[in-house]
Design a protein around this motif. Structure first.
Motif, PDB file in Angstrom:
ATOM      1  N   ASP A  47       0.834  -1.203   0.000  1.00  0.00           N
ATOM      2  CA  ASP A  47       0.000   0.000   0.000  1.00  0.00           C
ATOM      3  C   ASP A  47       0.870   1.256   0.000  1.00  0.00           C
ATOM      4  N   GLY A  48       1.939   1.223   0.786  1.00  0.00           N
ATOM      5  CA  GLY A  48       2.846   2.356   0.803  1.00  0.00           C
ATOM      6  C   GLY A  48       3.540   2.568  -0.528  1.00  0.00           C
ATOM      7  N   PHE A  49       3.878   1.451  -1.183  1.00  0.00           N
ATOM      8  CA  PHE A  49       4.517   1.569  -2.493  1.00  0.00           C
ATOM      9  C   PHE A  49       3.569   2.203  -3.516  1.00  0.00           C
ATOM     10  N   VAL A  50       2.308   1.797  -3.469  1.00  0.00           N
ATOM     11  CA  VAL A  50       1.329   2.356  -4.405  1.00  0.00           C
ATOM     12  C   VAL A  50       1.218   3.870  -4.232  1.00  0.00           C
ATOM     13  N   LYS A  51       1.307   4.343  -2.980  1.00  0.00           N
ATOM     14  CA  LYS A  51       1.162   5.776  -2.714  1.00  0.00           C
ATOM     15  C   LYS A  51       2.421   6.568  -3.064  1.00  0.00           C
ATOM     16  N   THR A  52       3.594   5.991  -2.778  1.00  0.00           N
ATOM     17  CA  THR A  52       4.843   6.755  -2.913  1.00  0.00           C
ATOM     18  C   THR A  52       5.719   6.306  -4.069  1.00  0.00           C
ATOM     19  N   PRO A  97      -0.578  -2.181  -9.549  1.00  0.00           N
ATOM     20  CA  PRO A  97       0.423  -1.140  -9.816  1.00  0.00           C
ATOM     21  C   PRO A  97       1.807  -1.441  -9.268  1.00  0.00           C
ATOM     22  N   TYR A  98       2.188  -2.723  -9.193  1.00  0.00           N
ATOM     23  CA  TYR A  98       3.550  -3.057  -8.792  1.00  0.00           C
ATOM     24  C   TYR A  98       3.974  -4.317  -9.536  1.00  0.00           C
TER      25      TYR A  98
END
Length: 390
Positions: free
Chosen positions: A219-224, A339-340
């Motif tokens: 989730d953090g990767f998707v945001k940042t 998205p990853y």
């Protein structure tokens, strides 16, 4: 025909056990989770057979014999539970080469079903062999072989282990057609052992911990668009270390190995492509640490181990130390509709499990290899030799 026999040490007394009946083993590809039918059979076992078996085991000098075929799994489960309560919770499987892969299924069954509430059976599979007197008093050995394919080396090792006083349970199959019956037999035995250890063998309360942490990282990767990584505590040209404060990676390794407890176990957890070159080096590392430290060892590849023995690592008995080796992928592929990439998912699973172990206060050292995996593992082996010798 199968013969289970062994010695249970209780205080200063030594009790001999023997049992006979037709048995088999199970194909490792089958799911290890206990089925609803297994639940019902376990209830029958606990209600009807276990009190009788435990009553017999409580009597000094009782010799088990002439137990009918249907009673074998109940006796086996009761024996494993009593051995674990006596400190022999490292269930070490020794199989002939033709049945070697069976251990993967048994590992998942025992670890996932019993490793919770700080108790459980710790399956040791595929471990290099020591001299019989090189093992500690925390072991029980399970030998499985085929009558039609005798393996003298395995037979000699099991006889030698029994001769020096280790509990040895032996299962001899006539041929691989008997595999299906052992599937049910070990499921029932595991359910019985879990009930006697006071835990529910049909849930997996701690598996979700790593999944939750992985989800938060993604989730953090998707945001940042950046994956949060564990902060390094030491670095070398080939390896980054996290989890142990040190001025160098070799010092971090040495300090970590100093936390391995006698009577505990050391788990090598590898997030890496299991090529022959990588696998050979990891097995060599396991052999080295087994010989130098004298504790039980496990070896597993992630993310597979998260769903086989990962439950035990978080919820099982204290005493585990965890060396997490992550070989960062040099190639990558997209994952449709998310998205990853696979590389990001792979690393998030590794870092999520590291965080789950660290949050529980387990001794854990994360080593990240970003270059050539064989060079990184050769470097690691070199420094393990030095650190383990001290």
């Amino acid at each position: 025909m199968v013969v289970y026999r062994g010695r249970v040490e209780r205080g200063g007394a030594v009790q001999t056990m023997a049992d006979g009946g037709t048995t088999s083993v199970i194909q490792p590809a089958a799911p290890a989770r206990v089925s609803l039918a297994g639940v019902l059979l376990a209830l029958v076992a606990v209600a009807a057979f276990v009190p009788y078996i435990m009553l017999q085991m409580s009597g000094a000098g009782i010799v088990f014999s002439a137990v009918t075929e249907g009673h074998v799994p109940f006796w086996l489960g009761a024996a494993l539970a009593q051995l674990a309560e006596a400190g022999r919770d490292k269930v070490t499987f020794i199989t002939e080469p033709g049945l070697a892969s069976l251990g993967d299924w048994l590992e998942q069954l025992l670890a996932e079903s019993t490793g919770k509430q700080e108790t459980g059976l710790i399956p040791i599979v595929g471990e290099p062999h020591l001299a019989p007197d090189g093992y500690g008093a925390d072991r029980v050995f399970v030998g499985i072989d085929l009558a039609l394919q005798p393996h003298p080396q395995t037979e000699a090792l099991l006889d030698a282990l029994a001769a020096v006083g280790h509990p040895v349970l032996r299962s001899r199959l006539w041929n691989t057609w008997e595999l299906g019956a052992e599937f049910l037999r070990w499921e029932v035995a595991t359910a019985v052992a879990g009930a006697l250890l006071g835990i529910n063998p049909f849930d997996e309360p701690n598996v979700q911990e790593s999944k939750d942490r992985t989800g938060r990282l993604l989730d953090g990767f998707v945001k940042t668009r950046e994956l949060t990584t564990p902060p390094p505590t030491a670095a070398s040209e080939l390896v980054l270390a996290s989890g142990v404060t040190a001025t160098s990676v070799p010092e971090a390794i040495e300090r970590f190995l100093g936390e391995v407890r006698h009577g505990g176990y050391l788990a090598l957890l590898a997030f890496a492509d299991p090529t022959q070159e990588v696998d050979r080096r990891l097995r060599e590392a396991r052999r080295l640490l087994l010989e130098r430290l004298g504790v039980a060892t496990t070896l597993g590849y992630g993310p597979r181990y998260l769903h086989s023995i990962g439950q035990l690592y978080k919820g099982g008995p204290a005493g585990g130390a965890f060396l997490l080796i992550v070989v960062e992928p040099r190639a990558d592929l997209p994952i449709p509709e998310v998205p990853y990439t696979f590389r990001t998912l792979f690393l998030a699973q590794a870092f999520g499990d590291y965080q789950a172990l660290a949050d529980r206060g387990k001794p854990v050292l994360l080593l990240r290899i970003s270059g050539d995996p064989t060079q990184g593992l050769d470097w690691l082996l070199q420094h393990l030799v030095t650190a383990a010798a001290r």
